[in-house]
Every structure is written in structure tokens, then in C-alpha cells.
Design an enzyme around this catalytic site. Structure first.
Site, short mmCIF file in Angstrom:
data_model
loop_
_atom_site.label_atom_id
_atom_site.label_comp_id
_atom_site.label_asym_id
_atom_site.label_seq_id
_atom_site.Cartn_x
_atom_site.Cartn_y
_atom_site.Cartn_z
N TYR A 119 0.86 -1.18 0.00
CA TYR A 119 0.00 0.00 0.00
C TYR A 119 0.90 1.25 0.00
O TYR A 119 1.89 1.30 0.73
CB TYR A 119 -0.92 -0.04 1.23
CG TYR A 119 -1.49 1.30 1.55
CD1 TYR A 119 -2.32 1.97 0.65
CD2 TYR A 119 -1.18 1.95 2.74
CE1 TYR A 119 -2.82 3.23 0.92
CE2 TYR A 119 -1.68 3.22 3.03
CZ TYR A 119 -2.50 3.84 2.11
OH TYR A 119 -2.97 5.10 2.38
N ASP B 156 -0.39 -7.12 6.80
CA ASP B 156 -1.53 -6.23 6.60
C ASP B 156 -2.65 -7.06 5.98
O ASP B 156 -2.57 -7.46 4.81
CB ASP B 156 -1.12 -5.06 5.69
CG ASP B 156 -2.25 -4.06 5.48
OD1 ASP B 156 -3.42 -4.47 5.53
OD2 ASP B 156 -1.95 -2.88 5.24
N LYS C 2 -11.69 0.22 6.01
CA LYS C 2 -12.12 -0.51 4.82
C LYS C 2 -13.19 -1.54 5.18
O LYS C 2 -14.25 -1.17 5.63
CB LYS C 2 -10.89 -1.14 4.15
CG LYS C 2 -9.68 -0.16 4.02
CD LYS C 2 -10.02 0.99 3.13
CE LYS C 2 -8.91 1.93 2.73
NZ LYS C 2 -8.05 2.55 3.68
#
Ligand code: PLP
Length: 403
Positions: free
Chosen positions: A105, A177, A202
């Protein structure tokens, strides 16, 4: 509520709920109080205070999240980045080295490449799919290894099983993650990871209306992260905690729809002649499909794809599709599309993006919970708006476009 609650659907509703119910309330109330009456606490970390992550809302969430991933403990944070940066800084200090997956990310990538060296910490990037190469990057000062379950934005699934045994045999703290998979599709503690990190912004919350994070894993490690978080200050506000708690109750239901719908959409896109490539671990064509099938209970709602005509076609698709919002972020009930090169990964240099395979035309799609067929019809018209323009251009030249 504690104890064996059965399946994840049931845990999402009942785990961590106070018993007896507070004033009989069926829903966990929000405790909008910064401070609490002193009750003889002996340690600083036990004093009740929002920043210390120990209000009733924090504690109920921690219990629910650890139950969802079959882990020992959990804590919530002010954002996914607070969970990530605080966890890394808990286990790494001056003189330490760690290994991180090369495609991450963008915010994490930026933190690693721009900030972490200022703390005297060094790192090496590793290819998550090449375990043979990891040992070569190991140093006597290596303390941790960091990876994503499904990488953003290319949806790679690294060799997670080898990573766990590599971390164990070299005494590294393993961090993953798990945002894209969510606890419904993958529970890192079950495979042996030490810490699972989430942007709870999210899927966990699921409604695109808060920013939050979570760290889930071994109690002794969670205690250390909590202590660091108490100093760094990235704790979650009670109102956001209340909304996150509400969102988690429908997590299993939402993920079931995300999984089913995304798979159908990925198959539709893969067959469409305007589409050059689809990255989705649920597709047989995905290089890590077998691993994803073995390790996951579903493939999630995230995919990325490229059109034959690059950036221009991608922009046209995003403008022509009516249902998705053109926006970064993901994991909400509404479908979102974005070009990572302009949003989540704009912090990387063009050269780094090219090296990692993130083209400027790559479209990332977060499939919401709208009816699958409505999304497919919308994408079809958006792709065909493009196809009809390019097909007249193309029929004069090279490629015959089907449909
Ligand atoms: N991890 C992943 C995989 C993400 O996609 C994001 C944000 O997009 C984050 C972490 C950071 O989360 P937050 O925005 O909640 O800080």
C-alpha cells in the site's frame, strides 16, 4: 460475551458484547467520556482515558476483533497507518533492520522509504514469491518481516506459509496487513503470524464513514504495541469506535456478497475484449490462485485491471461507468474505482511504479454490495462506449474488437 461462539457470523454479532447488557441496551452504548473516575489503578496504562485505549468501547472492540481472527488479543487505532507505523516502531529501533514486501500500500511504502530511516532503522525489500531470496537479505540485526495478504494494487498473494516458517526460524516478528482479505477470508494467527494489521476504514467498518485501524495477534506483542500507541497518541475516538463496532456486525454478510460478486465481475472483465489483464486471486489465471484457494475462505472484493488502450481508455471507462464513484479507498458498500498511479500509489516515483508493474492505466476496483448484474451491465456499457470508439479506429488498422 466470551467463550466459544461458533462461526464468524455469530462472533461478529456477539463477541465482546458486554454481559450483563449495560442498562439493558441491546447495542453497546458509546462512552463519550475522555476521562474516568480514578479507581485505584496502579499503572499508567491502566488509568482509564481515551488516549490509553481502554474505554469500554475500545475494550469491547478489542475482544470482538480478536475473536474474529481467533487470536489472543487486539487493539484499535486512529487509522490503518497508525496501526502500521506504531507496530513497526514498537519492534524496530535504532540499528535494527527489517524485511518488507516490495509491493505495498502506498502509504506504507512511503513510510518505509521516506520516514523510517530517520529512526535509525534500515530495511530491504523482498519479493514475496521468492522465499529463496529472503535469506540473502537477512542480517544479524534483522528483527521483523512485513507483508500484505493480498497486495495493493496488484493483488499478489505472497508465499505466506514460507514466510511464517522463515520468521519463526530466524526469530523475526511477522506482521501482515490483512486489510484486503478481512478476517472473514483469512485469519493470520491461524497460520502462525504474530500480528495482523488492518485499515479498519475498509472492510471492517464497511461504510466509508470513518478512519480507523486495528492490530490483532499475540497478547504479549499487543501489550507492547498498546504501550507505544499510548505514547504516540494514535488512539481511536469513541464515536468512531461505536461506528466501527456497528459496521463489524455485518462484516460476514458483506464479505459473502463481495466475494461472490467480485468473482463474477472478474470473470466478466477477463472475457471482455477491451480488457487486457485482470488481477484477481479468484481467477484461475492468477499466478497465486492455487495458494489463495488453499489459504483463503474467499477471494475478496478487490481487483485491478488494465484496458488495451491504456490511460486514455481507463479514464474514459471511469467517466462512463455510472454506478461506481471515482474515489480512492475501498471496502465499503458502494463500488469505487481509482487509478492507483494518481491516488494510493502517487507517492511512488514513476520509475518505482513501472518496476513494480503498476502501470498508469491500471484501474483498481473495489466491488461494493450492489446487485452484481447491475454492475456488470454498467461496466459493459462503459467498456463498449470505449470499444465502439476504438473499434472504428481499429478496424481501419490492426485489431478486430469482439462484442
Ligand atoms: N493498508 C492498506 C492495504 C490500505 O489500502 C490502506 C489505505 O488505503 C491502509 C493500510 C491505510 O489505512 P488508513 O487510511 O485507515 O490509515
Amino acid at each position: 460475551m466470551k467463550g466459544n461462539l461458533g462461526s464468524i457470523e455469530t462472533k461478529a454479532i456477539h463477541a465482546g458484547e458486554p454481559r450483563p447488557r449495560i442498562a439493558g441496551a441491546v447495542v453497546m452504548p458509546v462512552f463519550q467520556s475522555a476521562t474516568y473516575q480514578y479507581a485505584g489503578e496502579k499503572n499508567y496504562d491502566d488509568v482509564r482515558y481515551i488516549r490509553l485505549n481502554n474505554t469500554p468501547n475500545h475494550l469491547a472492540l478489542a475482544e470482538k476483533l480478536s475473536a474474529l481472527e481467533n487470536a489472543e488479543d487486539a487493539l484499535v487505532t486512529a487509522s490503518g497507518m497508525a496501526a502500521i507505523s506504531t507496530s513497526l516502531l514498537t519492534f524496530l529501533g535504532k540499528g535494527d533492520h527489517f524485511l518488507a514486501q516490495d509491493c505495498l500500500y502506498g502509504g506504507t511504502h512511503d513510510f518505509v522509504t521516506r520516514d523510517i530511516e530517520k529512526f535509525g532503522i534500515s530495511y530491504d525489500f523482498i519479493d514475496g514469491n521468492d522465499p529463496e531470496s529472503w535469506k540473502r537479505k537477512l542480517k544479524p540485526s534483522t528483527r521483523a518481516i512485513y507483508v500484505e495478504t493480498i497486495s495493493n494494487p496488484l493483488m499478489q498473494v505472497p508465499d505466506l506459509e514460507s514466510m511464517v516458517s522463515f520468521a519463526k526460524s530466524h526469530g523475526l516478528v511477522s506482521m501482515i496487513d490483512n486489510t484486503f482479505a478481512s478476517p472473514v477470508n483469512f485469519r493470520p494467527s491461524e497460520l502462525g503470524f504474530d500480528l495482523s494489521l488492518h485499515s479498519a476504514t475498509k472492510y471492517l467498518n464497511g461504510h466509508s464513514d470513518i478512519v480507523a485501524g486495528a492490530v490483532i495477534g499475540k497478547s504479549a506483542l499487543i501489550q507492547k504495541v498498546t504501550h507505544k500507541l499510548n505514547h504516540l497518541g494514535g488512539s481511536l475516538d469513541p464515536h468512531a469506535a461505536f461506528l466501527l463496532h456497528r459496521g463489524i456486525k455485518t462484516l460476514a454478510l458483506r464479505m459473502k456478497h463481495h466475494n461472490e460478486s467480485a468473482l463474477q465481475i472478474a470473470r466478466f472483465l477477463e472475457k471482455h475484449p477491451a480488457v487486457a489483464k485482470v488481477n484477481y486471486p479468484g481467477l484461475e489465471s492468477h499466478p497465486n490462485h492455487e495458494r489463495a484457494r488453499r489459504l483463503f475462505d474467499g477471494f475478496g472484493g478487490m481487483m485491478s485491471f488494465e484496458l488495451h488502450d491504456g490511460v486514455e481508455a481507463a479514464e474514459l471507462f471511469m467517466q462512463t461507468a455510472r454506478l461506481p464513484a471515482v474515489a480512492p479507498s475501498l471496502g465499503g458498500v458502494e463500488t469505487l474505482v481509482t487509478r492507483p498511479s494518481t491516488t494510493s500509489h502517487s507517492g511512488l516515483s514513476a520509475e518505482d511504479r513501472r518496476r513494480l508493474g503498476i502501470s498508469d492505466g491500471l484501474i483498481r476496483l473495489s466491488v461494493g454490495i450492489e446487485a452484481t448484474q447491475d454492475l456488470i451491465e454498467d461496466f459493459r456499457q462503459a467498456l463498449e462506449t470505449r470499444s465502439s470508439r476504438t473499434s472504428s479506429h481499429r478496424s481501419q488498422g490492426r485489431v478486430q474488437v469482439r462484442e
